[in-house]
Design an enzyme around this catalytic site. Structure first.
Site, PDB file in Angstrom:
ATOM      1  N   GLU A   1       0.875  -1.159   0.000  1.00  0.00           N
ATOM      2  CA  GLU A   1       0.000   0.000   0.000  1.00  0.00           C
ATOM      3  C   GLU A   1       0.919   1.218   0.000  1.00  0.00           C
ATOM      4  OE1 GLU A   1      -2.727   0.140   3.300  1.00  0.00           O
ATOM      5  OE2 GLU A   1      -3.457   2.109   2.679  1.00  0.00           O
TER       6      GLU A   1
ATOM      7  N   ARG B   1       4.692 -13.140   9.440  1.00  0.00           N
ATOM      8  CA  ARG B   1       5.416 -11.890   9.233  1.00  0.00           C
ATOM      9  C   ARG B   1       6.820 -12.013   9.807  1.00  0.00           C
ATOM     10  NH1 ARG B   1       1.676  -7.599   8.713  1.00  0.00           N
ATOM     11  NH2 ARG B   1       3.197  -5.963   8.971  1.00  0.00           N
TER      12      ARG B   1
ATOM     13  N   LYS C   1       4.624   0.640   9.436  1.00  0.00           N
ATOM     14  CA  LYS C   1       4.722   1.929   8.749  1.00  0.00           C
ATOM     15  C   LYS C   1       4.163   3.073   9.587  1.00  0.00           C
ATOM     16  CE  LYS C   1       3.142   0.123   4.866  1.00  0.00           C
ATOM     17  NZ  LYS C   1       2.620  -0.070   3.520  1.00  0.00           N
TER      18      LYS C   1
END
Ligand code: ATP
Ligand code: MG
Length: 538
Positions: A30, A255, A265
């Site tokens: 994203e 992850r 982020k």
């Protein structure tokens, strides 16, 4: 093809059964921030899997959230992927498909599988139920397809304010999976999009858009992290309801989490905005831009991803392991050079003039050859390499003691000059002409080898050393803001071989550590990449 992990096992099965004939993946960032080392793992999985099967991997920008996305981030993401050396097949945006995604929504409405709901976001949350209780059906669930279509088009045409209505899939309010309890698939958002501008005031939700975008790109295996596991039934519902064939298959893996690092982020953005670091590419940042600025080679990042492997189980990787991989790579590849971080003057009283001496560019790599540096009468050594009051077995310089100057001669310290505070400001020594490196016939034993620079030729350098941004495991569990180290950058005025001033790159500074050399505002900067010694406990 031999499987290296569970994802490849599944793919092998799909190929064997003929469910797919070629492998297509996508890397789906994203564009709301810079990529970090966790994304390197995602790229390793997505690009790496496609490469292994001779397939393709697209770069897919998940830009369904216009308020947070920026072109600056798109550019940074492209740069970082290229830096790692991955090549995407096509560059695709969710927004490329907005028209088709909208058409599919109309189709769901016509087939009675979606409805316009007037409940607010809060009301939807309140009626969603819990893990143990079913949800309650929306009072708007019974609207006819005709009415839904009219309202949905009015939503699209800007008739309603943000949040006033939304489109929901009509699935099952009693499903044990909360994601299937009539999830919202379109919301009203009067926001300008970085690519489609003001064309849309309704935007599809990720869970609805993603399977459609995967299908339209021809993705066969949609590889993502474990937090999407509970969303897979919805992913499949969209694919099956819309009749996608072959339907992309979503596979989740764990992850990458690492000690001493923030990997979200949202937090990284906060560090940048609050000025805790100098920017997204600050060398302390776990962003790929930060790792690059730090001097960490892309190959070492990929090697690290390969070694940690791909699994379903959650785990936390020691930052020391990452550093060990980087160190191993640099030890094998980085040229050697000399710089003195805390300089102490060393005068060779019986030496006159200058001469070139050789040392190995990389003793582990014969093909790297040798490089010349100039020896002279006045040198700098590290302040810590001379002691007036040495502990037992001190192999560095002490009065009456011997040590070798790297690549040059053995010297004996004769006298220390002190200032009014008793601090040593200069050491006077004698050199032995027969002790030259490579041709030592002196018979003198010197255990210590010291690095040095020539005072008449060296350049000033700023040495930068860093602590980890987050305090260690003892602080785990504490809030991120309490764990953050604000004083994690340390600067030193150093002296360096002149060679470093005009040869940017990553070096092993002898006995000091691995450093990136570059110039900034006309000044040589030596910025630490990793320490010299492996303090990771394998
Ligand atoms: P963040 O939480 O840091 O904002 P994100 O998941 O929101 O990360 P995206 O841009 O959506 O970031 O991520 C793109 C892809 O990278 C996704 O498939 C995501 O699952 C994957 N990814 C993100 N962080 C990690 C990580 N730490 N380890 C492995 N994959 C990751
Ligand atoms: Mg995300």
């Amino acid at each position: 093809m031999e499987a290296e992990n569970f994802i490849q096992d599944i793919i092998n099965g799909d190929l064997a059964e003929g469910r797919v004939t070629a492998v297509q993946t996508r890397f789906p960032p994203e564009p709301n921030g810079y990529l970090h080392i966790g994304h390197a793992k995602s790229m390793y999985v997505n690009f790496g899997t496609a490469l292994k099967y001779g397939g393709k991997c697209n770069l897919f920008f998940d830009d369904t959230n216009p308020s947070k996305e920026k072109t600056e981030y798109v550019d940074a993401i492209r740069r970082d992927i290229e830096w790692l050396g991955y090549r995407w097949e096509k560059e695709v945006y969710a927004s490329d498909f907005f028209d088709t995604i909208y058409e599919y929504a109309e189709r769901l409405i016509r087939e009675g599988k979606a409805f316009v709901c007037d409940l607010s976001a809060d009301e939807i949350r309140e009626t969603r139920g819990t893990l143990t209780e079913p949800g309650r059906e929306s009072p708007y669930r019974g609207r006819t397809p005709e009415e839904n279509l009219r309202l949905f088009r009015e939503m699209r045409d800007g008739k309603y304010a943000d949040g006033e209505k939304c489109l929901r899939a009509k699935i099952d309010m009693a499903s044990p999976n909360i994601n299937l309890r009539d999830p919202v698939i379109y919301r009203i958002l009067h926001a300008s999009h970085h690519r489609t501008g003001d064309k849309w005031c309704i935007y599809p939700m990720y869970d609805y858009a993603h399977p459609i975008c995967d299908f339209l790109q021809g993705v066969t295996h949609s590889l993502c992290t474990l937090e999407f596991e509970d969303h897979r039934p919805l992913y499949d519902w969209v694919g099956i309801t819309l009749g996608f064939s072959p339907k992309p298959r979503q596979i989740e893996f764990a992850r990458l989490n690492m000690t001493n690092l923030v990997m979200s982020k949202r937090y990284l953005k906060k560090l940048v905005e609050e000025g805790t670091v100098h920017g997204w590419d600050d060398p302390r940042m776990p962003t790929l831009a930060g790792l690059r600025a730090r001097g960490i080679p892309a190959e070492a990042v990929k090697d690290f991803c390969a070694r940690i492997g791909v699994a379903k189980a959650q785990s936390e990787c020691e930052i020391g392991y990452f550093e060990a991989v980087v160190r191993e790579y640099l030890n094998a590849h980085a040229p050697r050079a000399m710089a003195v971080v805390e300089p102490l003057k060393l005068t060779v009283t019986n030496y006159e003039g200058e001469e070139e001496v050789d040392f190995d560019v990389n003793p582990l790599d014969e093909s790297a050859g040798t490089r010349k540096t100039v020896f002279g009468k006045t040198l700098y050594i590290e302040r810590a390499d001379f002691s007036l009051d040495p502990p037992p077995k001190y192999h560095r310089l002490k009065i009456g003691g011997y040590a070798r100057l790297k690549g040059a001669y053995i010297v004996r310290a004769d006298e220390a000059v002190t200032d009014e505070r008793g601090e040593v400001v200069e050491v006077k020594c004698t050199y032995f002409p027969e002790s030259r490196s490579g041709n030592d016939t002196s018979g003198i034993k010197a255990k210590g080898v010291l690095h040095w620079v020539n005072a008449a030729r060296c350049v000033d350098a700023e040495v930068r050393r860093y602590d980890h941004l987050l305090r260690d495991a003892d602080y785990a569990g504490q809030d991120f803001s309490e764990r953050i180290r604000t004083d994690s950058e340390h600067l030193f005025a150093a002296k360096a071989e002149p060679y470093l001033a005009n040869h940017e790159g990553s070096y092993q500074l002898l006995r000091t550590g691995y450093f990136r050399a570059f110039s900034e505002d006309g000044k040589l900067v030596l910025s630490e990449i990793v320490s010299l010694k492996d303090n990771f406990n394998k």
